[in-house]
Design a protein around this motif. Structure first.
Motif, short mmCIF file in Angstrom:
data_model
loop_
_atom_site.label_atom_id
_atom_site.label_comp_id
_atom_site.label_asym_id
_atom_site.label_seq_id
_atom_site.Cartn_x
_atom_site.Cartn_y
_atom_site.Cartn_z
N GLU A 1 0.82 -1.22 0.00
CA GLU A 1 0.00 0.00 0.00
C GLU A 1 0.85 1.26 0.00
O GLU A 1 0.36 2.34 -0.35
CB GLU A 1 -0.94 0.01 1.22
N ASN A 2 2.10 1.13 0.37
CA ASN A 2 2.99 2.28 0.41
C ASN A 2 3.68 2.58 -0.92
O ASN A 2 4.38 3.58 -1.02
CB ASN A 2 4.06 2.09 1.51
N PHE A 3 3.49 1.73 -1.91
CA PHE A 3 4.02 2.05 -3.23
C PHE A 3 3.25 3.23 -3.82
O PHE A 3 2.03 3.35 -3.63
CB PHE A 3 3.89 0.85 -4.18
N ASN A 4 3.95 4.07 -4.56
CA ASN A 4 3.33 5.25 -5.18
C ASN A 4 3.18 5.01 -6.68
O ASN A 4 4.17 4.94 -7.42
CB ASN A 4 4.20 6.48 -4.93
N PHE A 5 1.94 4.89 -7.14
CA PHE A 5 1.65 4.65 -8.55
C PHE A 5 1.05 5.88 -9.23
O PHE A 5 0.43 5.78 -10.29
CB PHE A 5 0.69 3.47 -8.69
N ALA A 6 1.25 7.06 -8.64
CA ALA A 6 0.58 8.27 -9.12
C ALA A 6 0.92 8.59 -10.58
O ALA A 6 0.07 9.12 -11.31
CB ALA A 6 0.94 9.45 -8.22
N LYS A 7 2.13 8.28 -11.01
CA LYS A 7 2.54 8.69 -12.37
C LYS A 7 2.18 7.66 -13.45
O LYS A 7 2.40 7.90 -14.63
CB LYS A 7 4.04 8.96 -12.40
N PHE A 8 1.59 6.52 -13.05
CA PHE A 8 1.39 5.43 -14.00
C PHE A 8 -0.02 5.42 -14.59
O PHE A 8 -1.00 5.64 -13.89
CB PHE A 8 1.70 4.08 -13.36
N ASP A 9 -0.09 5.14 -15.89
CA ASP A 9 -1.38 4.97 -16.57
C ASP A 9 -1.95 3.58 -16.35
O ASP A 9 -3.16 3.39 -16.22
CB ASP A 9 -1.23 5.18 -18.08
N LEU A 10 -1.05 2.60 -16.30
CA LEU A 10 -1.44 1.19 -16.25
C LEU A 10 -0.63 0.48 -15.18
O LEU A 10 0.60 0.56 -15.16
CB LEU A 10 -1.20 0.54 -17.62
N VAL A 11 -1.32 -0.21 -14.28
CA VAL A 11 -0.67 -1.01 -13.23
C VAL A 11 -1.12 -2.46 -13.41
O VAL A 11 -2.32 -2.75 -13.35
CB VAL A 11 -1.04 -0.51 -11.82
N ILE A 12 -0.15 -3.34 -13.65
CA ILE A 12 -0.44 -4.76 -13.81
C ILE A 12 0.19 -5.51 -12.65
O ILE A 12 1.40 -5.43 -12.43
CB ILE A 12 0.13 -5.30 -15.14
N SER A 13 -0.62 -6.23 -11.92
CA SER A 13 -0.13 -7.06 -10.83
C SER A 13 -0.23 -8.52 -11.24
O SER A 13 -1.27 -8.98 -11.69
CB SER A 13 -0.95 -6.82 -9.56
N THR A 14 0.87 -9.26 -11.09
CA THR A 14 0.84 -10.71 -11.32
C THR A 14 1.23 -11.36 -10.00
O THR A 14 2.32 -11.16 -9.48
CB THR A 14 1.76 -11.12 -12.49
N THR A 15 0.31 -12.14 -9.41
CA THR A 15 0.43 -12.41 -7.97
C THR A 15 -0.10 -13.77 -7.56
O THR A 15 -0.98 -14.35 -8.21
CB THR A 15 -0.33 -11.32 -7.19
N THR A 16 0.42 -14.26 -6.45
CA THR A 16 -0.15 -15.39 -5.71
C THR A 16 -0.37 -15.01 -4.26
O THR A 16 -0.68 -15.86 -3.43
CB THR A 16 0.80 -16.61 -5.73
N ASN A 17 -0.21 -13.72 -3.95
CA ASN A 17 -0.24 -13.33 -2.55
C ASN A 17 -1.02 -12.05 -2.32
O ASN A 17 -2.23 -12.11 -2.12
CB ASN A 17 1.21 -13.21 -2.03
N VAL A 18 -0.38 -10.89 -2.36
CA VAL A 18 -1.06 -9.65 -1.98
C VAL A 18 -1.15 -8.64 -3.12
O VAL A 18 -1.39 -7.46 -2.89
CB VAL A 18 -0.37 -8.99 -0.76
N GLY A 19 -0.97 -9.10 -4.35
CA GLY A 19 -0.93 -8.18 -5.48
C GLY A 19 -2.22 -7.44 -5.75
O GLY A 19 -2.23 -6.43 -6.46
N HIS A 20 -3.34 -7.91 -5.20
CA HIS A 20 -4.62 -7.21 -5.37
C HIS A 20 -4.80 -6.11 -4.33
O HIS A 20 -5.81 -5.41 -4.34
CB HIS A 20 -5.78 -8.20 -5.29
N SER A 21 -3.83 -5.95 -3.43
CA SER A 21 -3.93 -4.98 -2.34
C SER A 21 -3.35 -3.61 -2.69
O SER A 21 -3.38 -2.70 -1.87
CB SER A 21 -3.21 -5.51 -1.09
N LEU A 22 -2.81 -3.47 -3.89
CA LEU A 22 -2.19 -2.21 -4.28
C LEU A 22 -3.21 -1.06 -4.24
O LEU A 22 -4.39 -1.26 -4.56
CB LEU A 22 -1.61 -2.31 -5.69
N LEU A 23 -2.73 0.10 -3.88
CA LEU A 23 -3.55 1.31 -3.92
C LEU A 23 -3.14 2.11 -5.15
O LEU A 23 -1.99 2.57 -5.25
CB LEU A 23 -3.36 2.14 -2.66
N THR A 24 -4.05 2.26 -6.09
CA THR A 24 -3.75 2.97 -7.33
C THR A 24 -4.67 4.18 -7.48
O THR A 24 -5.80 4.16 -6.97
CB THR A 24 -3.92 2.04 -8.54
N PRO A 25 -4.22 5.21 -8.18
CA PRO A 25 -5.07 6.40 -8.36
C PRO A 25 -6.25 6.10 -9.29
O PRO A 25 -6.16 5.19 -10.13
CB PRO A 25 -4.12 7.41 -8.99
N PRO A 26 -7.36 6.82 -9.15
CA PRO A 26 -8.56 6.51 -9.93
C PRO A 26 -8.38 6.64 -11.43
O PRO A 26 -9.07 5.98 -12.20
CB PRO A 26 -9.59 7.51 -9.40
#
Length: 357
Positions: A79-104
């Motif tokens: 949750e502490n990662f900063n994705f403010a500058k990104f248009d597209l965030v792709i998570s590939t995960t078996t654990n907590v990758g769906h927990s990311l906080l991304t801008p609307p």
């Protein structure tokens, strides 16, 4: 200026960069599609990731440690990662990758290889109240991605049952141009290619071969190695080969009688790689094996995870005449090219829906 996939600002999240396996192959395919991406991960061990191209910028979390004692803080860390500058965030995960906080304004897509195994398959009764608490939180986190994709029908069903989310299946792929049939007849050994961890159930495969006149070669590394070696210590027909090169692995596939797949697989790339080499799989019939193996055509499926069931399957294997061409033909339905084409088309469609291109 209207953006395209090639000039989008892309972040790719992967839980941890510490090993090599099927999920890491998928990560490389995604990075091939998005060479401009930056990588985000909980922790990174550069000594174990020589397979990772060096030209990607890697962001690690404040944890940056593989200690299991820190796992309760994984969600907080991502949750502490900063994705403010990104248009597209792709998570590939078996654990907590769906927990990311991304801008609307960004598009957040989660590709599931599985759910968190430790959270949903832990049998420790004492931990049950705590696990149920975290499961409720995990259910909320699963609402964060804009879209969900997964690797198999097996995982799709788990996501629908446990997290109540609908995910589109896009099967991972293998390199069918590299994994090809050999020119020699198979040698007198069976093969296991796997991470050596308890849930892969390699122990009962070893016990099966201790009572059979065939050699079993085991490729892989992991924390279960000492225990497995102890089980096999009284036998001279069990060989542990450790990690091997891609060329050596291909040779082992080409020369084996069959691959043994004793685990409940989420999907399973090794079973497809060996089929691409013209060799069949003897596998536990539930999970990913049921999607990647055609019973009595590209392999033999068996119903129970125990030595007697596997023994009967090996006997059926010897009584059947599996055609190497059928194994190869089945594998070609799961090529890397197909995965990347289907994944790129899906991402393009979702980006257009989100109106970021």
């Amino acid at each position: 200026m209207k953006k395209s996939l090639t000039n989008l600002k892309v972040a790719v999240y992967y839980d941890w960069l510490t090993q090599w396996g099927g999920a890491e192959r998928v990560l490389l395919d995604i990075l091939t599609l998005f060479p401009q991406a930056e990588i985000f991960t909980l922790f990174h061990n550069s000594q174990n990731t020589s397979w990772l191209p060096t030209d990607f910028k890697i962001h690690t979390s404040f944890i940056n440690s593989s200690s299991p004692l820190l796992s309760p803080f994984y969600d907080l860390a991502v949750e502490n990662f900063n994705f403010a500058k990104f248009d597209l965030v792709i998570s590939t995960t078996t654990n907590v990758g769906h927990s990311l906080l991304t801008p609307p304004q960004s598009l957040f897509i989660c590709y599931y290889h599985n759910l968190n195994r430790h959270l949903y398959q832990n049998q420790n009764i004492l931990l049950s109240p705590l696990l149920k608490f975290y499961q409720k939180i995990d259910y909320i986190y699963a609402r964060r991605p804009d879209y969900s994709i997964c690797n198999s029908q097996t995982v799709k069903k788990r996501l629908a049952k446990i997290l109540k989310i609908s995910a589109k299946v896009i099967h991972p792929g293998i390199d069918t141009q590299f994994f090809t049939p050999g020119s020699l007849k198979p040698q007198n050994y069976f093969l296991i290619v796997n991470r050596l961890v308890p849930h892969k159930k390699i122990d009962y495969a070893i016990r099966t071969f201790q009572k059979m006149p065939f050699t079993l070669k085991i490729v892989g590394a992991g924390r279960d190695l000492p225990r497995l070696k102890n089980i096999a210590s009284s036998s001279n027909n069990i060989e542990f080969l450790g990690q091997v090169s891609e060329k050596k692995l291909r040779q082992l596939y080409q020369d084996c009688l069959a691959l043994i797949s004793p685990q409940l697989e989420d999907f399973g790339l090794a079973s497809l790689e060996v089929q691409a080499c013209g060799r069949p799989v003897i596998g536990y019939k539930k999970g990913g094996n049921s999607e990647t193996i055609i019973d009595h055509k590209s392999g033999i499926l068996y119903p129970y995870q125990n030595p007697s069931s596997l023994t009967e399957a090996i006997k059926r294997f010897y009584n059947s005449k599996l055609n190497p061409a059928n194994c190869r033909q089945n594998s070609e339905n799961f090529s890397r090219q197909s995965f990347m084409l289907n994944f790129k088309k899906e991402i393009l469609s979702l980006c257009q829906t989100k109106k970021i291109i």
